[in-house]
Write an enzyme that holds these catalytic residues in place. Structure first.
Site, PDB file in Angstrom:
ATOM      1  NE  ARG A  21      -5.411  13.468 -18.176  1.00 58.30           N
ATOM      2  CZ  ARG A  21      -6.015  14.473 -18.791  1.00 58.30           C
ATOM      3  NH1 ARG A  21      -6.148  15.633 -18.160  1.00 58.30           N
ATOM      4  NH2 ARG A  21      -6.474  14.341 -20.019  1.00 58.30           N
ATOM      5  NE  ARG A  73      -0.960  13.237   7.721  1.00 53.29           N
ATOM      6  CZ  ARG A  73      -1.802  14.101   7.164  1.00 53.29           C
ATOM      7  NH1 ARG A  73      -1.380  15.266   6.724  1.00 53.29           N
ATOM      8  NH2 ARG A  73      -3.085  13.802   7.038  1.00 53.29           N
ATOM      9  N   GLY A 103      -1.182  20.100   1.215  1.00 52.81           N
ATOM     10  CA  GLY A 103      -1.737  21.094   2.126  1.00 52.81           C
ATOM     11  C   GLY A 103      -0.661  21.937   2.792  1.00 52.81           C
ATOM     12  CB  THR A 126      -5.951  20.200   2.091  1.00 46.50           C
ATOM     13  OG1 THR A 126      -6.689  19.928   3.290  1.00 46.50           O
ATOM     14  CG2 THR A 126      -5.893  21.703   1.913  1.00 46.50           C
ATOM     15  NE  ARG A 155     -31.728  17.341   6.090  1.00 45.61           N
ATOM     16  CZ  ARG A 155     -31.614  18.096   7.172  1.00 45.61           C
ATOM     17  NH1 ARG A 155     -32.472  17.977   8.160  1.00 45.61           N
ATOM     18  NH2 ARG A 155     -30.636  18.952   7.278  1.00 45.61           N
ATOM     19  NE  ARG A 244     -29.564   5.064  17.352  1.00 45.91           N
ATOM     20  CZ  ARG A 244     -30.390   5.091  18.395  1.00 45.91           C
ATOM     21  NH1 ARG A 244     -30.331   6.087  19.258  1.00 45.91           N
ATOM     22  NH2 ARG A 244     -31.293   4.136  18.576  1.00 45.91           N
ATOM     23  NE  ARG A 253      -7.383  11.880   3.595  1.00 47.39           N
ATOM     24  CZ  ARG A 253      -6.476  11.761   4.571  1.00 47.39           C
ATOM     25  NH1 ARG A 253      -6.464  12.628   5.567  1.00 47.39           N
ATOM     26  NH2 ARG A 253      -5.603  10.800   4.571  1.00 47.39           N
TER      27      ARG A 253
HETATM   28  O1  F6P Z   1      -5.229  17.398   6.659  1.00 47.72           O
HETATM   29  C1  F6P Z   1      -6.367  16.853   6.145  1.00 47.72           C
HETATM   30  C2  F6P Z   1      -7.052  15.945   7.074  1.00 47.72           C
HETATM   31  O2  F6P Z   1      -8.067  15.459   6.276  1.00 47.72           O
HETATM   32  C3  F6P Z   1      -7.611  16.505   8.402  1.00 47.72           C
HETATM   33  O3  F6P Z   1      -8.831  17.166   8.319  1.00 47.72           O
HETATM   34  C4  F6P Z   1      -7.716  15.253   9.229  1.00 47.72           C
HETATM   35  O4  F6P Z   1      -7.738  15.551  10.588  1.00 47.72           O
HETATM   36  C5  F6P Z   1      -6.479  14.556   8.843  1.00 47.72           C
HETATM   37  O5  F6P Z   1      -6.251  14.863   7.484  1.00 47.72           O
HETATM   38  C6  F6P Z   1      -6.474  13.065   9.030  1.00 47.72           C
HETATM   39  O6  F6P Z   1      -5.207  12.609   8.724  1.00 47.72           O
HETATM   40  P1  F6P Z   1      -4.773  11.092   8.667  1.00 47.72           P
HETATM   41  O7  F6P Z   1      -5.245  10.555   7.354  1.00 47.72           O
HETATM   42  O8  F6P Z   1      -3.295  11.127   8.741  1.00 47.72           O
HETATM   43  O9  F6P Z   1      -5.441  10.393   9.800  1.00 47.72           O
END
Ligand code: F6P
Length: 320
Positions: A21, A73, A103, A126, A155, A244, A253
Protein backbone atom coordinates in the site's frame (compact mmCIF):
# COMPACT_ATOMS: atom_id res chain seq x y z
CA UNK A 1 6.95 10.12 -15.32
CA UNK A 2 8.60 6.83 -14.36
CA UNK A 3 7.03 3.41 -14.10
CA UNK A 4 7.72 1.33 -11.02
CA UNK A 5 6.46 -2.13 -10.05
CA UNK A 6 6.06 -4.03 -6.81
CA UNK A 7 5.84 -7.74 -6.01
CA UNK A 8 5.69 -9.89 -2.88
CA UNK A 9 7.64 -13.13 -2.90
CA UNK A 10 8.46 -16.19 -0.77
CA UNK A 11 6.50 -17.01 2.38
CA UNK A 12 3.80 -14.43 3.08
CA UNK A 13 4.19 -12.27 6.18
CA UNK A 14 1.63 -10.09 7.98
CA UNK A 15 2.36 -6.47 7.08
CA UNK A 16 3.26 -7.16 3.45
CA UNK A 17 0.00 -5.46 2.49
CA UNK A 18 0.92 -2.35 4.45
CA UNK A 19 4.23 -2.26 2.54
CA UNK A 20 2.56 -2.67 -0.86
CA UNK A 21 0.00 0.00 0.00
CA UNK A 22 2.80 2.40 0.96
CA UNK A 23 4.79 1.64 -2.20
CA UNK A 24 1.76 2.27 -4.40
CA UNK A 25 0.58 5.43 -2.67
CA UNK A 26 4.06 6.94 -2.36
CA UNK A 27 4.78 6.22 -6.03
CA UNK A 28 1.52 7.86 -7.06
CA UNK A 29 2.07 10.87 -4.80
CA UNK A 30 5.39 11.39 -6.59
CA UNK A 31 3.53 11.16 -9.90
CA UNK A 32 4.98 7.88 -11.04
CA UNK A 33 3.10 5.01 -12.59
CA UNK A 34 2.98 1.88 -10.47
CA UNK A 35 2.21 -1.71 -11.42
CA UNK A 36 1.49 -4.60 -9.10
CA UNK A 37 2.98 -7.92 -10.20
CA UNK A 38 1.00 -10.91 -8.94
CA UNK A 39 2.45 -14.21 -7.67
CA UNK A 40 5.95 -12.96 -6.91
CA UNK A 41 8.71 -13.58 -9.44
CA UNK A 42 6.53 -16.30 -11.00
CA UNK A 43 4.39 -13.40 -12.24
CA UNK A 44 7.25 -12.41 -14.54
CA UNK A 45 6.87 -15.68 -16.44
CA UNK A 46 3.09 -15.95 -16.74
CA UNK A 47 0.95 -13.74 -18.95
CA UNK A 48 -1.28 -10.99 -17.53
CA UNK A 49 0.17 -10.74 -14.02
CA UNK A 50 0.96 -7.00 -14.28
CA UNK A 51 -1.84 -4.93 -12.80
CA UNK A 52 -2.27 -1.17 -13.26
CA UNK A 53 -2.49 0.24 -9.78
CA UNK A 54 -4.24 3.42 -8.68
CA UNK A 55 -4.95 4.83 -5.22
CA UNK A 56 -8.00 2.61 -4.82
CA UNK A 57 -6.16 -0.59 -5.78
CA UNK A 58 -4.64 -0.86 -2.32
CA UNK A 59 -7.64 0.34 -0.32
CA UNK A 60 -8.84 -1.85 2.53
CA UNK A 61 -5.74 -4.05 2.79
CA UNK A 62 -3.61 -2.48 5.56
CA UNK A 63 -5.30 -4.57 8.23
CA UNK A 64 -5.19 -7.86 6.34
CA UNK A 65 -2.62 -10.61 6.80
CA UNK A 66 -1.08 -12.52 3.89
CA UNK A 67 -0.49 -10.64 0.66
CA UNK A 68 -3.19 -9.28 -1.62
CA UNK A 69 -0.64 -9.43 -4.47
CA UNK A 70 -0.28 -13.20 -3.97
CA UNK A 71 3.09 -14.85 -3.60
CA UNK A 72 5.06 -17.86 -4.82
CA UNK A 73 8.50 -19.42 -4.66
CA UNK A 74 9.89 -19.38 -8.22
CA UNK A 75 12.32 -22.05 -9.43
CA UNK A 76 12.77 -20.15 -12.71
CA UNK A 77 14.62 -17.36 -10.93
CA UNK A 78 17.39 -19.79 -9.96
CA UNK A 79 18.25 -20.54 -13.61
CA UNK A 80 20.16 -18.22 -15.98
CA UNK A 81 17.53 -18.68 -18.75
CA UNK A 82 14.78 -17.83 -16.29
CA UNK A 83 16.58 -14.68 -15.19
CA UNK A 84 17.09 -13.62 -18.80
CA UNK A 85 13.36 -14.03 -19.45
CA UNK A 86 12.52 -12.06 -16.31
CA UNK A 87 14.74 -9.18 -17.44
CA UNK A 88 13.18 -9.25 -20.93
CA UNK A 89 9.71 -9.07 -19.43
CA UNK A 90 10.54 -6.14 -17.17
CA UNK A 91 12.10 -4.27 -20.08
CA UNK A 92 9.13 -5.06 -22.34
CA UNK A 93 6.81 -3.68 -19.64
CA UNK A 94 9.04 -0.57 -19.44
CA UNK A 95 9.60 -0.96 -15.69
CA UNK A 96 12.13 1.62 -14.43
CA UNK A 97 12.39 0.21 -10.92
CA UNK A 98 11.16 -2.83 -9.02
CA UNK A 99 10.34 -3.15 -5.31
CA UNK A 100 10.64 -6.71 -3.99
CA UNK A 101 9.00 -7.49 -0.65
CA UNK A 102 10.13 -10.79 0.84
CA UNK A 103 12.79 -12.84 2.60
CA UNK A 104 16.33 -13.88 1.72
CA UNK A 105 15.31 -16.02 -1.27
CA UNK A 106 13.49 -13.01 -2.71
CA UNK A 107 16.53 -10.84 -2.02
CA UNK A 108 18.66 -13.26 -4.07
CA UNK A 109 16.25 -12.96 -6.99
CA UNK A 110 16.26 -9.17 -6.74
CA UNK A 111 20.05 -9.06 -6.60
CA UNK A 112 20.32 -11.23 -9.71
CA UNK A 113 17.98 -8.84 -11.56
CA UNK A 114 19.95 -5.84 -10.34
CA UNK A 115 23.17 -7.41 -11.61
CA UNK A 116 21.46 -7.69 -15.02
CA UNK A 117 20.62 -3.99 -15.09
CA UNK A 118 17.17 -3.82 -13.46
CA UNK A 119 16.92 -1.25 -10.69
CA UNK A 120 15.66 -3.02 -7.58
CA UNK A 121 15.00 -2.13 -3.95
CA UNK A 122 14.09 -4.82 -1.41
CA UNK A 123 11.92 -4.69 1.70
CA UNK A 124 12.56 -7.40 4.34
CA UNK A 125 9.42 -9.36 5.13
CA UNK A 126 9.60 -12.75 6.83
CA UNK A 127 8.28 -14.05 10.11
CA UNK A 128 11.68 -15.74 10.57
CA UNK A 129 13.40 -12.36 11.11
CA UNK A 130 16.59 -13.92 9.79
CA UNK A 131 17.72 -11.19 7.40
CA UNK A 132 21.14 -9.88 8.28
CA UNK A 133 21.46 -6.09 8.62
CA UNK A 134 17.97 -5.22 9.84
CA UNK A 135 16.82 -5.34 13.45
CA UNK A 136 13.46 -6.62 12.34
CA UNK A 137 11.55 -7.83 9.31
CA UNK A 138 7.91 -7.24 8.49
CA UNK A 139 5.74 -10.03 9.93
CA UNK A 140 7.98 -11.01 12.80
CA UNK A 141 6.18 -9.03 15.49
CA UNK A 142 2.76 -10.35 14.48
CA UNK A 143 4.02 -13.95 14.41
CA UNK A 144 5.63 -13.56 17.85
CA UNK A 145 2.31 -12.29 19.21
CA UNK A 146 0.38 -15.14 17.58
CA UNK A 147 2.73 -17.67 19.19
CA UNK A 148 2.43 -15.86 22.52
CA UNK A 149 -1.32 -16.19 22.36
CA UNK A 150 -0.86 -19.93 21.81
CA UNK A 151 1.61 -20.20 24.71
CA UNK A 152 -0.85 -18.43 27.01
CA UNK A 153 -3.57 -20.89 26.05
CA UNK A 154 -1.27 -23.89 26.37
CA UNK A 155 -0.18 -22.74 29.80
CA UNK A 156 -3.79 -22.73 31.00
CA UNK A 157 -4.31 -26.35 30.06
CA UNK A 158 -0.75 -27.36 30.99
CA UNK A 159 -1.26 -25.98 34.51
CA UNK A 160 -4.63 -27.65 34.91
CA UNK A 161 -3.23 -31.09 34.06
CA UNK A 162 0.32 -30.53 35.37
CA UNK A 163 1.79 -31.31 31.96
CA UNK A 164 4.76 -30.34 29.87
CA UNK A 165 3.94 -28.87 26.46
CA UNK A 166 6.31 -28.89 23.52
CA UNK A 167 5.44 -26.24 20.95
CA UNK A 168 6.98 -26.35 17.49
CA UNK A 169 7.28 -22.99 15.75
CA UNK A 170 8.63 -22.06 12.30
CA UNK A 171 12.26 -21.35 11.56
CA UNK A 172 13.86 -23.78 9.14
CA UNK A 173 17.32 -22.29 9.56
CA UNK A 174 16.91 -19.80 12.38
CA UNK A 175 15.61 -19.53 15.90
CA UNK A 176 14.87 -15.80 16.18
CA UNK A 177 11.12 -16.44 16.22
CA UNK A 178 11.39 -19.26 18.78
CA UNK A 179 13.63 -17.15 20.99
CA UNK A 180 11.45 -14.02 21.01
CA UNK A 181 8.23 -15.97 21.60
CA UNK A 182 9.89 -18.25 24.14
CA UNK A 183 11.40 -15.43 26.15
CA UNK A 184 8.23 -13.32 26.08
CA UNK A 185 6.11 -16.38 26.88
CA UNK A 186 8.28 -17.52 29.79
CA UNK A 187 9.20 -20.86 28.17
CA UNK A 188 11.30 -23.17 30.34
CA UNK A 189 13.49 -24.29 27.42
CA UNK A 190 13.99 -23.12 23.84
CA UNK A 191 15.57 -25.24 21.10
CA UNK A 192 17.04 -23.33 18.17
CA UNK A 193 19.29 -24.38 15.27
CA UNK A 194 21.96 -21.84 16.23
CA UNK A 195 22.72 -23.28 19.67
CA UNK A 196 23.61 -26.84 20.68
CA UNK A 197 21.02 -28.17 23.04
CA UNK A 198 21.33 -31.01 25.46
CA UNK A 199 18.54 -33.43 26.38
CA UNK A 200 19.96 -34.03 29.86
CA UNK A 201 19.85 -30.33 30.53
CA UNK A 202 16.25 -30.05 29.33
CA UNK A 203 15.22 -32.98 31.55
CA UNK A 204 17.18 -31.57 34.47
CA UNK A 205 15.35 -28.26 34.18
CA UNK A 206 11.99 -30.05 34.06
CA UNK A 207 12.85 -32.08 37.19
CA UNK A 208 14.00 -28.96 39.02
CA UNK A 209 10.63 -27.38 38.25
CA UNK A 210 8.75 -30.42 39.50
CA UNK A 211 10.82 -30.41 42.71
CA UNK A 212 9.70 -26.92 43.51
CA UNK A 213 6.10 -27.93 42.71
CA UNK A 214 5.83 -26.21 39.38
CA UNK A 215 2.65 -27.30 37.66
CA UNK A 216 3.54 -26.71 34.03
CA UNK A 217 6.39 -26.29 31.58
CA UNK A 218 6.60 -25.04 28.02
CA UNK A 219 9.39 -26.03 25.64
CA UNK A 220 9.54 -24.04 22.41
CA UNK A 221 11.20 -25.91 19.53
CA UNK A 222 12.19 -24.16 16.29
CA UNK A 223 11.41 -26.54 13.43
CA UNK A 224 15.03 -26.41 12.25
CA UNK A 225 16.43 -27.38 15.66
CA UNK A 226 14.99 -30.87 16.06
CA UNK A 227 12.05 -33.13 15.36
CA UNK A 228 9.62 -32.12 18.09
CA UNK A 229 8.06 -35.60 18.23
CA UNK A 230 11.46 -37.22 18.70
CA UNK A 231 12.31 -34.82 21.51
CA UNK A 232 8.98 -35.62 23.07
CA UNK A 233 9.67 -39.37 22.95
CA UNK A 234 13.18 -38.88 24.31
CA UNK A 235 11.95 -36.82 27.28
CA UNK A 236 9.26 -39.36 28.11
CA UNK A 237 11.74 -42.22 27.97
CA UNK A 238 14.00 -40.46 30.49
CA UNK A 239 11.71 -38.90 33.05
CA UNK A 240 8.21 -39.45 34.38
CA UNK A 241 6.37 -36.43 33.04
CA UNK A 242 3.19 -36.18 31.07
CA UNK A 243 3.80 -34.36 27.81
CA UNK A 244 1.83 -33.11 24.80
CA UNK A 245 3.02 -31.77 21.46
CA UNK A 246 1.50 -28.82 19.58
CA UNK A 247 2.66 -27.72 16.14
CA UNK A 248 1.88 -24.08 15.37
CA UNK A 249 2.19 -24.63 11.61
CA UNK A 250 0.91 -21.99 9.23
CA UNK A 251 -1.45 -20.50 11.82
CA UNK A 252 1.55 -18.46 12.99
CA UNK A 253 2.01 -16.94 9.53
CA UNK A 254 -1.52 -15.59 9.09
CA UNK A 255 -3.62 -13.03 10.90
CA UNK A 256 -4.10 -9.29 10.98
CA UNK A 257 -0.73 -7.52 11.23
CA UNK A 258 0.22 -5.89 14.53
CA UNK A 259 0.64 -2.11 14.76
CA UNK A 260 4.41 -2.66 14.73
CA UNK A 261 4.26 -4.51 11.40
CA UNK A 262 1.86 -2.01 9.83
CA UNK A 263 4.16 0.84 10.84
CA UNK A 264 7.22 -0.99 9.56
CA UNK A 265 5.50 -1.87 6.29
CA UNK A 266 4.31 1.69 5.77
CA UNK A 267 7.68 3.26 6.54
CA UNK A 268 9.70 0.77 4.51
CA UNK A 269 7.32 0.92 1.54
CA UNK A 270 7.59 4.69 1.31
CA UNK A 271 11.38 4.58 1.81
CA UNK A 272 11.77 2.01 -0.99
CA UNK A 273 10.00 4.28 -3.48
CA UNK A 274 12.05 7.28 -2.38
CA UNK A 275 15.21 5.28 -3.07
CA UNK A 276 14.07 4.27 -6.56
CA UNK A 277 13.01 7.87 -7.18
CA UNK A 278 16.56 8.95 -6.30
CA UNK A 279 17.93 6.45 -8.83
CA UNK A 280 19.24 4.01 -6.19
CA UNK A 281 19.39 0.24 -6.71
CA UNK A 282 20.66 -2.94 -5.06
CA UNK A 283 19.65 -1.69 -1.60
CA UNK A 284 17.18 -2.75 1.03
CA UNK A 285 15.30 -0.87 3.71
CA UNK A 286 16.73 -1.88 7.08
CA UNK A 287 15.49 -1.02 10.55
CA UNK A 288 18.41 0.20 12.67
CA UNK A 289 17.20 1.23 16.09
CA UNK A 290 14.26 3.42 15.20
CA UNK A 291 15.59 4.55 11.83
CA UNK A 292 15.01 3.13 8.38
CA UNK A 293 18.33 3.00 6.56
CA UNK A 294 19.25 1.86 3.06
CA UNK A 295 21.95 -0.81 2.99
CA UNK A 296 23.27 -3.10 0.23
CA UNK A 297 21.23 -6.24 -0.42
CA UNK A 298 24.56 -8.09 -0.58
CA UNK A 299 25.02 -7.40 3.12
CA UNK A 300 21.85 -9.34 3.88
CA UNK A 301 23.07 -12.32 1.87
CA UNK A 302 26.74 -12.39 2.75
CA UNK A 303 26.34 -13.80 6.24
CA UNK A 304 23.79 -15.26 8.60
CA UNK A 305 22.13 -12.83 10.99
CA UNK A 306 23.88 -13.17 14.31
CA UNK A 307 21.91 -14.88 17.03
CA UNK A 308 21.43 -12.92 20.28
CA UNK A 309 23.02 -15.44 22.65
CA UNK A 310 22.60 -13.09 25.61
CA UNK A 311 18.81 -13.19 25.16
CA UNK A 312 18.94 -16.96 24.98
CA UNK A 313 20.89 -17.09 28.22
CA UNK A 314 18.51 -14.62 29.80
CA UNK A 315 15.61 -16.94 28.95
CA UNK A 316 17.31 -19.85 30.68
CA UNK A 317 18.14 -17.70 33.67
CA UNK A 318 14.62 -16.34 34.09
CA UNK A 319 12.53 -19.45 33.40
CA UNK A 320 13.31 -21.80 36.23
O1 F6P B 1 10.55 -18.72 5.22
C1 F6P B 1 9.57 -18.56 6.15
C2 F6P B 1 8.99 -19.82 6.61
O2 F6P B 1 7.97 -19.37 7.43
C3 F6P B 1 9.89 -20.83 7.36
O3 F6P B 1 10.11 -20.57 8.71
C4 F6P B 1 9.11 -22.11 7.18
O4 F6P B 1 9.93 -23.22 7.34
C5 F6P B 1 8.66 -21.96 5.78
O5 F6P B 1 8.42 -20.59 5.58
C6 F6P B 1 7.44 -22.75 5.40
O6 F6P B 1 7.24 -22.58 4.04
P1 F6P B 1 6.01 -23.12 3.22
O7 F6P B 1 4.87 -22.18 3.47
O8 F6P B 1 6.45 -23.08 1.81
O9 F6P B 1 5.70 -24.48 3.74
Amino acid sequence: MRRFAVLTSGGDAPGMNAAVRAVVRRALSKENEIKGIQRGFAGLFNGNEFLDFNLGSVAGIIHRGGTALLTARSEEMLKPEGLARAVEKLIAERIDGLVVVGGDGSFQGALALQERGIKTICIPATIDNDINGTDSSIGFDTAVNTILDAINRLRDTATSHERVFLLEVMGRHSGHLALAAGLAGGAESILVPEIRWDLDDICHRLLQGIERRKTHSIIVVAEGAADVFEINRAIRSRIAVETRVTVMGHIQRGGSPSAVDRLLGSRMGAAAVDLLFDGKSGLFTALKGNRIEAIPVKEALIRQKSFPKELYELTLDLAR
